[in-house]
Structures are given as C-alpha cells and as structure tokens.
Design an enzyme around this catalytic site. Sequence first.
Site, PDB file in Angstrom:
ATOM      1  N   LYS A   1      10.979 -16.419  -3.277  1.00 51.42           N
ATOM      2  CA  LYS A   1      10.735 -15.014  -2.941  1.00 51.42           C
ATOM      3  C   LYS A   1       9.449 -14.872  -2.136  1.00 51.42           C
ATOM      4  O   LYS A   1       8.404 -15.403  -2.512  1.00 51.42           O
ATOM      5  CB  LYS A   1      10.626 -14.166  -4.214  1.00 51.42           C
ATOM      6  CG  LYS A   1      10.514 -12.659  -3.959  1.00 51.42           C
ATOM      7  CD  LYS A   1      10.647 -11.893  -5.271  1.00 51.42           C
ATOM      8  CE  LYS A   1      10.752 -10.390  -5.018  1.00 51.42           C
ATOM      9  NZ  LYS A   1       9.432  -9.782  -4.814  1.00 51.42           N
TER      10      LYS A   1
ATOM     11  N   ARG B   1      11.904   0.120  -6.325  1.00 48.65           N
ATOM     12  CA  ARG B   1      11.486   1.433  -6.814  1.00 48.65           C
ATOM     13  C   ARG B   1      12.640   2.320  -7.280  1.00 48.65           C
ATOM     14  O   ARG B   1      12.485   3.035  -8.268  1.00 48.65           O
ATOM     15  CB  ARG B   1      10.671   2.151  -5.720  1.00 48.65           C
ATOM     16  CG  ARG B   1       9.297   1.546  -5.490  1.00 48.65           C
ATOM     17  CD  ARG B   1       8.540   2.283  -4.395  1.00 48.65           C
ATOM     18  NE  ARG B   1       7.197   1.745  -4.209  1.00 48.65           N
ATOM     19  CZ  ARG B   1       6.881   0.781  -3.365  1.00 48.65           C
ATOM     20  NH1 ARG B   1       7.841   0.225  -2.617  1.00 48.65           N
ATOM     21  NH2 ARG B   1       5.646   0.345  -3.262  1.00 48.65           N
TER      22      ARG B   1
ATOM     23  N   ARG C   1       3.331  -4.429  -1.284  1.00 50.76           N
ATOM     24  CA  ARG C   1       2.149  -4.609  -2.120  1.00 50.76           C
ATOM     25  C   ARG C   1       1.382  -5.883  -1.808  1.00 50.76           C
ATOM     26  O   ARG C   1       0.393  -6.179  -2.487  1.00 50.76           O
ATOM     27  CB  ARG C   1       2.560  -4.607  -3.599  1.00 50.76           C
ATOM     28  CG  ARG C   1       3.146  -3.281  -4.071  1.00 50.76           C
ATOM     29  CD  ARG C   1       3.526  -3.340  -5.542  1.00 50.76           C
ATOM     30  NE  ARG C   1       4.175  -2.118  -5.980  1.00 50.76           N
ATOM     31  CZ  ARG C   1       3.541  -1.020  -6.401  1.00 50.76           C
ATOM     32  NH1 ARG C   1       2.205  -1.013  -6.424  1.00 50.76           N
ATOM     33  NH2 ARG C   1       4.200   0.044  -6.772  1.00 50.76           N
TER      34      ARG C   1
ATOM     35  N   HIS D   1       7.463  -7.330  -1.415  1.00 50.31           N
ATOM     36  CA  HIS D   1       7.107  -6.879  -2.771  1.00 50.31           C
ATOM     37  C   HIS D   1       6.778  -5.391  -2.769  1.00 50.31           C
ATOM     38  O   HIS D   1       5.804  -4.944  -3.370  1.00 50.31           O
ATOM     39  CB  HIS D   1       5.936  -7.695  -3.321  1.00 50.31           C
ATOM     40  CG  HIS D   1       6.063  -9.163  -3.033  1.00 50.31           C
ATOM     41  ND1 HIS D   1       7.032  -9.956  -3.629  1.00 50.31           N
ATOM     42  CD2 HIS D   1       5.389  -9.972  -2.179  1.00 50.31           C
ATOM     43  CE1 HIS D   1       6.933 -11.184  -3.158  1.00 50.31           C
ATOM     44  NE2 HIS D   1       5.957 -11.218  -2.279  1.00 50.31           N
TER      45      HIS D   1
END
Length: 361
Positions: free
Chosen positions: A234, A313, A261, A258
């Site tokens: 990832k 999210r 972030r 991410h």
Amino acid sequence: MTQSPVLPGHMLCLDDYAQGAKSRVEAGVWAWLEGGSGDLSARKREAEALAAHAIVPRVLADAAGGSTRLRLLGHDLAHPVILAPVGYHALVHPQGELATAAGALDTVLTVSTMASRPVEDIAHVAEGPVWFQLYTQPSRGDTLALIRRAEAAGCGALMVTLDTPVQPAGLSAMRAGFAMPQGVRAVHLDGITAPAPVAGHWYNPVLNPLTAAAPTWDDARWLREVTDLPLIAKGVAHPDDARRLIDLGWDAVALSTHGGRALAAVAAPLRLLPAMRAALGPDVPILLDGAIRTGADVFCALALGANAVMIGRPQLHALAVGGSLGVAHMLKLLREELELTMVLAGCPTIASITPAALMPV
C-alpha cells in the site's frame, strides 16, 4: 455519536452521508476525519483526476447476465468496492469497527493497525472477508506478533503500508484542537515497543527514531519469508518499486495517498494507474483509493486498470449516520450506481470495462 441513527431511506448518495455525518460528530473529530497534510492539495488532485475523465457509452450492447462479480486474491466478491483501512472507528460510533464489520456486506473489510477494536473481535462479527493493514514496527518481534495475530484471526491478506515512515500533522485537526478522546486508542499497539532514541542530523529530532525504524527492502524480503498470506503493498507510487516487490513475491499493489494524509504534493493515484498497470501487466491485482464517491468513479478506476477500489472516509460517514445499517446501505448505493453506469456505458461485466470507455475532458 449519541444521536439516533438516521434511516437509510433519507440517504440517496454518498454525499448525503457525508453531509449527515458532519452534523452528527464533534467538530474536532470532523476536522480530523476530513483533514489531511499540508494544504490538502493531495485530496484536491484526487478529485480533479476523476473529473478529468468522461465515459463514452457504447450502444446496443447485450447487458443480459451482466454482473459486478470478480475474484480477487482468492476471494469471490460481489462487487469491486473494498473498505479501506481507517483507524479509530470508535470516534464516530460506540461499537467502532464492530459496527462497521456487521455492515460490511458482500465485501472485504480491511482492519487498520490503528483500529479501536481488536482484529479478533472484528473478524468474529464480520459479514465478509477480513484483511489486516500492517504498519511495520521498530521491533521485528512486534511486527511478527501483529502478523501472527492477524493470521490467527483468519485474515485473508496483509495490506502493508510502506510509504509513511512519518505522518505529517493535519493542520485542520491542529487548528480545531483535536485530541484523541479518553477511551479511544489503537488497541493493536498495546505493549508495542516505542521507537528508541537514535542519533541523527535531522533538524526535527522526532524524525531520527522514526526514519531509523522505517521499513527497507530487507524488511520487504523478510515479510515475504515470515507469512504465507497474500501481501499487498500500500502506498507504492513508482512502477519500478512495484515491479521489484512483485519480483520478491508480493502479490498486489494498492495505490493510495492515505486520504491525503501523507505527502501533500504526491500525484493522484488515478494519474499513476495507467503506468502501473503497464508495468505490472494484466495479472497483478491493483487496488486504488482516492476520492471515490460514485459508481462512475469506480467505473473510471476500473477502466484505467484497477481491479478494485477502496473507500475510506465514506465508511465512517455512513457509520456515524446509520451505524451498521448505514455502512451496508452506503455500499449498496455505490454498487447500484456502478451497475447503472455499466449498463448505460455498454459494459455489462467488469472485464468489459477498458480504457476505451473513457475520454479526457
């Protein structure tokens, strides 16, 4: 978190869940959830990359028997939408990841190292396959303990985050004065050894122990040796790095910022996707996240070479609004939007979605 769940019938799309969640969680939590590093430019580029593509429909296609089904890393899945690893679900729901798992119908739930509930308990209530997202720890012994814990819980794959040896502070969360509430913690890190102080020359001394403990290519080889679970890399962005990992025996790649972030100046995963697919060929699974909010977004990612997409999210938006039922309904909405898009685009199966279905705008 104390309000009654909203009936899913009032939610018609993922944006409805986002708007509903904003009014239902504390301001500091919202700032943490929606924030990112720097000026949020990584998040902006993700949305811009999706908006830069339009779908070119093909008419008279035979859509009888169409399906969103696929096989991915040993799992037969009903659709190509996976729940990405997101930490601290207990910030928006008292049952945390347990509630998310109960609503994760017909999909994979990826449990974060930073989860607020234990992977064993999550896997016990999960409706579908469970993967574990791994942050390597300063001690290989601690990393191995996390791996064995995920294996014992029945996780079907390890998604290893490789590109965040340090994580920039979220400015919006800092401005809101956000602090992790008492009782909410990353339970998998209980008893984990903290990075030891080391000598270094970074102006910011916090970077010295963190970068000294960051994973290396030796760690990538070691990880492949110590587990038989599929390994998903990832955060890989460069095709050469991805190809090298596949040559080491890793199984898949996940393009991700991410949630914006990490590095604020990073390219949008969708922009990286065609080159990554060309480098890895047709057989290596590629997952992608980044601003996926509609069925058309999912279609676009699949057309450019992704095998599946991950959403972050939106799962917390849905969890905050409707609990487990909200998560299940959110996934249902996205799957139905994808099906409708496929029918209108003349692509009745996942395999029929190709780059020819898109044009730049």
